[in-house]
Design a protein around this motif. Sequence first.
Motif, PDB file in Angstrom:
ATOM      1  N   ASN A  62      62.402  27.962  46.732  1.00 20.62           N
ATOM      2  CA  ASN A  62      62.491  28.184  48.309  1.00 20.62           C
ATOM      3  C   ASN A  62      63.270  26.996  48.726  1.00 20.62           C
ATOM      4  OD1 ASN A  62      60.394  27.942  51.263  1.00 20.62           O
ATOM      5  ND2 ASN A  62      61.293  29.993  50.586  1.00 20.62           N
ATOM      6  N   ASP A 118      61.872  25.936  57.627  1.00 20.98           N
ATOM      7  CA  ASP A 118      60.844  25.636  56.563  1.00 20.98           C
ATOM      8  C   ASP A 118      61.355  26.516  55.293  1.00 20.98           C
ATOM      9  OD1 ASP A 118      57.258  27.038  56.298  1.00 20.98           O
ATOM     10  OD2 ASP A 118      58.827  25.990  55.054  1.00 20.98           O
ATOM     11  N   ALA A 119      61.857  25.647  54.415  1.00 14.51           N
ATOM     12  CA  ALA A 119      62.221  25.951  53.080  1.00 14.51           C
ATOM     13  C   ALA A 119      61.436  25.257  52.197  1.00 14.51           C
ATOM     14  CB  ALA A 119      63.627  25.940  52.870  1.00 14.51           C
ATOM     15  N   LEU A 120      60.256  25.087  52.427  1.00 25.07           N
ATOM     16  CA  LEU A 120      59.207  24.107  51.595  1.00 25.07           C
ATOM     17  C   LEU A 120      58.662  24.980  50.484  1.00 25.07           C
ATOM     18  CD1 LEU A 120      57.601  21.740  53.982  1.00 25.07           C
ATOM     19  CD2 LEU A 120      59.314  21.014  52.433  1.00 25.07           C
ATOM     20  N   PHE A 121      57.838  26.302  50.872  1.00 26.25           N
ATOM     21  CA  PHE A 121      57.380  26.995  50.016  1.00 26.25           C
ATOM     22  C   PHE A 121      57.536  28.368  50.291  1.00 26.25           C
ATOM     23  CE2 PHE A 121      55.721  23.464  47.756  1.00 26.25           C
ATOM     24  CZ  PHE A 121      55.112  22.518  48.692  1.00 26.25           C
ATOM     25  N   GLY A 122      57.681  29.100  49.390  1.00 27.10           N
ATOM     26  CA  GLY A 122      57.550  30.591  49.703  1.00 27.10           C
ATOM     27  C   GLY A 122      56.680  31.519  48.452  1.00 27.10           C
ATOM     28  N   ILE A 150      61.647  30.340  55.924  1.00 32.06           N
ATOM     29  CA  ILE A 150      62.487  30.955  54.562  1.00 32.06           C
ATOM     30  C   ILE A 150      61.515  31.917  53.808  1.00 32.06           C
ATOM     31  CG2 ILE A 150      64.158  30.948  53.015  1.00 32.06           C
ATOM     32  CD1 ILE A 150      65.199  30.308  55.743  1.00 32.06           C
ATOM     33  N   LEU A 152      58.807  32.813  53.805  1.00 30.68           N
ATOM     34  CA  LEU A 152      57.261  32.728  54.203  1.00 30.68           C
ATOM     35  C   LEU A 152      56.920  31.475  54.859  1.00 30.68           C
ATOM     36  CD1 LEU A 152      55.526  34.280  51.068  1.00 30.68           C
ATOM     37  CD2 LEU A 152      55.372  35.449  53.415  1.00 30.68           C
ATOM     38  N   SER A 154      55.084  28.188  55.104  1.00 31.39           N
ATOM     39  CA  SER A 154      54.495  27.286  54.209  1.00 31.39           C
ATOM     40  C   SER A 154      52.868  27.388  54.567  1.00 31.39           C
ATOM     41  CB  SER A 154      54.910  26.143  53.891  1.00 31.39           C
ATOM     42  OG  SER A 154      56.581  25.763  53.526  1.00 31.39           O
TER      43      SER A 154
HETATM   44  K   LIG Z   1      59.159  28.726  53.487  1.00 29.04           K
END
Ligand SMILES: [K+]
Length: 466
Positions: A62, A118-122, A150, A152, A154
Amino acid sequence: MRQIEGAAVLTAADMRAVEQAAFEQGDSAAAMMRRAGQACAAAIRRLSAGSEVLVLCGPGNNGGDGYVIAATLAADGHPVRVAALGTPGSDVAQQARAGWVGPVETLHDTAPAPVLVDALFGIGLSHPLDPAIAQALLVLIAAARLTIAIDLPSGVDTDSGALLGCPAPADITLALGALKPAHLLQPAASHCGAVRLLDIGVSAPDTMQVVAAPALPMPGPHSHKFNRGMVAIVRGRMAGAAELAAAAAMHAGSGYVALLGSTIPAAPHALVRRKLNDESLGDPRIGALVVGPGLGRDDDMRATLERALATDHSLVVDGDALHLVTPEQLRARGGQMILTPHAGEFDALFGSSDAGKLDRARAAAQASGATIVFKGADTVVASPDGRARLAPAASNWLSTAGSGDVLAGAIAACLAAGLDPLGAAAAGVWLHGEAARRCGPAFIADDLACALGPARAAVAGAVPPR
Ligand SMILES: [K+]
Ligand SMILES: NC(=O)C1=CN([C@@H]2O[C@H](COP(=O)(O)OP(=O)(O)OC[C@H]3O[C@@H](n4cnc5c(N)ncnc54)[C@H](OP(=O)(O)O)[C@@H]3O)[C@@H](O)[C@H]2O)[C@H](O)CC1
């Protein structure tokens, strides 16, 4: 960016299997990540209208998407910064990180920006977010005018829609390749904002789909009240419920609706009122028999339910009837059956559980042999053959007495029109949500039943009449 009606819905494992199949066909993780990141960047450019973007990159793929997004925006001259949580774990994410030549701040020392990505966690979030991370995220979200997640937001569980710690609410979620159950299941769905699907060149199986506008027949020169589908409703102790279901079935397009157990003339006069007896119950022209709305749970009503189950009609089983049957009894009966439980009725019939709504609905469909409409702010339709439909959030004004009775009638009309149980249940759910949307705020179930007519008209004609 695509609207989500009709889109495929994949669990995290299914998504990974689709990715793996693409790799075996010659695609690569790097190419897929590049397509995902570039598709996101194009959408973010449109949404940010020139404002500075801060991309938060996590330790997995992610985060890899996030680095591709940032590099793409920078190459287009769009103001962009990156803050990272940890260092990329996978080779493909490290490659993506290498593609970003700007500085990388940390979540705690970065400054807010008007647009936060938000590309921390998918789909790989495997345990609750650390509270300190969640807190830093909420501060940046509060300072942004637009937060874009992104794949989902996080802090949510991909498959169940449960929260994993304090989630990061997004204004828009860009789903990659397919929807995931968390985009539609509560409470995660409430943190996704508007969900848009981005095509990243993978072909997703359509076993699970988002409920879409149904294909329903338009009456033609050969149509008559019976071949448009006859619905019969069993009247119980609380007559209003059956009356609502009957009105709903009529407005949802049934050509002939009979209320069994009432002969006193009353509006709507198009409703045929008949005694409940072997003749009326056994009428071979019945395309769908509804039993349960306002039925009551005394011995006489239990006997009435047994008589309904003893027919070979396609059934819609709702309300009190769901407290009087067992999954084993339904499986033994067989035939086309649609059950429409809300959470309390579901627990009564199938037992309570901490499992996710989708898994529970699918297991219940297997156990009962019936199509299950597990109602709520997030409605899941599950078929015994494993297929499922998930409904986007509908009007919260549906939380009104009689709303379920109206849904049962709408589903029965679609079943009597010739749709298979999964199709009829999904079509009824869509009509119900569309009717509520047309009613606007503060409606009552009587208004909702009437609004099924315009909702039905909006989708008439997709298929030739019978
Ligand atoms: K995310
Ligand atoms: N077709 C597609 O959908 C594509 C998806 N892509 C993107 O990839 C992600 C999925 O990537 P993945 O690496 O599997 O998972 P995540 O990036 O979501 O995160 C996994 C890493 O995060 C660590 N982790 C998990 N939970 C926590 C937590 N609570 N706190 C801190 N860190 C956590 C995890 O470590 P573990 O030890 O738990 O394994 C991983 O390091 C998908 O969502 C898309 O965005 C592809 O890039 C393109 C195609």
